[in-house]
Design an enzyme around this catalytic site. Sequence first.
Site, PDB file in Angstrom:
ATOM      1  N   LEU A 119      -6.700  22.003 -27.061  1.00 35.08           N
ATOM      2  CA  LEU A 119      -7.156  22.560 -26.442  1.00 35.08           C
ATOM      3  C   LEU A 119      -7.615  23.966 -26.564  1.00 35.08           C
ATOM      4  O   LEU A 119      -7.007  24.524 -26.005  1.00 35.08           O
ATOM      5  CB  LEU A 119      -7.820  22.227 -24.864  1.00 35.08           C
ATOM      6  CG  LEU A 119      -8.903  21.889 -23.741  1.00 35.08           C
ATOM      7  CD1 LEU A 119      -9.607  20.759 -24.750  1.00 35.08           C
ATOM      8  CD2 LEU A 119      -8.825  21.615 -22.351  1.00 35.08           C
ATOM      9  N   ASP A 120      -9.108  24.741 -26.817  1.00 36.80           N
ATOM     10  CA  ASP A 120      -9.309  25.742 -27.414  1.00 36.80           C
ATOM     11  C   ASP A 120      -8.661  25.841 -25.885  1.00 36.80           C
ATOM     12  O   ASP A 120      -8.706  26.180 -24.948  1.00 36.80           O
ATOM     13  CB  ASP A 120     -10.481  25.789 -27.353  1.00 36.80           C
ATOM     14  CG  ASP A 120     -10.819  25.177 -28.765  1.00 36.80           C
ATOM     15  OD1 ASP A 120      -9.873  24.948 -29.782  1.00 36.80           O
ATOM     16  OD2 ASP A 120     -12.087  25.685 -29.143  1.00 36.80           O
TER      17      ASP A 120
END
Length: 315
Positions: free
Chosen positions: A60-61
């Site tokens: 997840l960024d």
Amino acid sequence: MTTATKPAKTDSTLTQAKSKKRAISGWIVLNKPYDMTSTQAVGKVRWLFSAAKAGHAGTLDPLATGILPIALGEATKAVPQVQDGTKIYRFTIGWGKATSTDDIEGEVIATSEVRPERAALETVLPRFTGTIMQRPPAFSAIKVDGERAYDLARAGEQVELVARPVDIDAIELVEHGSESTILEVTCGKGTYVRALARDIAEALGTFGHVTSLHRAAVGPFTDANAVTIEALEAAEAGPARDALMAPLELGLADLPEIRLDASQANAVSHGNAVLLTGAGAPVSEDECWVSFKGKVLATGAVEFGQFKPRRVFNL
């Protein structure tokens, strides 16, 4: 009379005691906070639980929040099944600007005065459902000639990635305004929400980029069973903190379960295939898991009525 005394604990002894790792297995369904990398999140959770082994099911960024399933111990063997699960993202598109990264982290590279009307947006969205061809962002982890695309892009090289098929199950319009719009997308593995926002904007004759992103679900894990870093830190180490961990089998909830008898379970635990018997025994399953008395034994496939284990769990 001489009295024996115990030697005082040295700093190295205390460090050794503190660093003792636990063979603990299960899932921490983390609601990852903003501005934390997935690797940092895994490291934090592993430290809090003194876990011997840990990993995550889908990056997840850093600028995104939401579901980051963190596997501890034997749950790491179920990471592929969770990664392949359906994802739900809620995101905001900021209209009128394109950026180099397709989100707020990059530089503005193009602007437009066009702001789409709600009706136009509702007309365009169906084009982006089903199996579509999507060109990943230049700033992505995809490898180009052995190098990560984002490394090449940061070095100033022109990166043009090839479009590839992705599955979009649904897109829902949550809220629309003149400067931004909130959408919720249900999609398969490999979908880039930043690319989706970019392409939707282009289809509407303008530019756009993601200004906020929240992952609401990964496979069987959702916001409903997520915990925060703060909640984990606040819980006392031991049983209280362990109670915030989801069981290993929850990560396999989207797959068929086959219950074995004692003889079959013994064979599978040693990595051997077994013939499934009984009226309801499946003849074929591409992917499933087997259990004995509620305990996860293995994941694998059924071929011609025989279960063949791929990964065996040592619980």
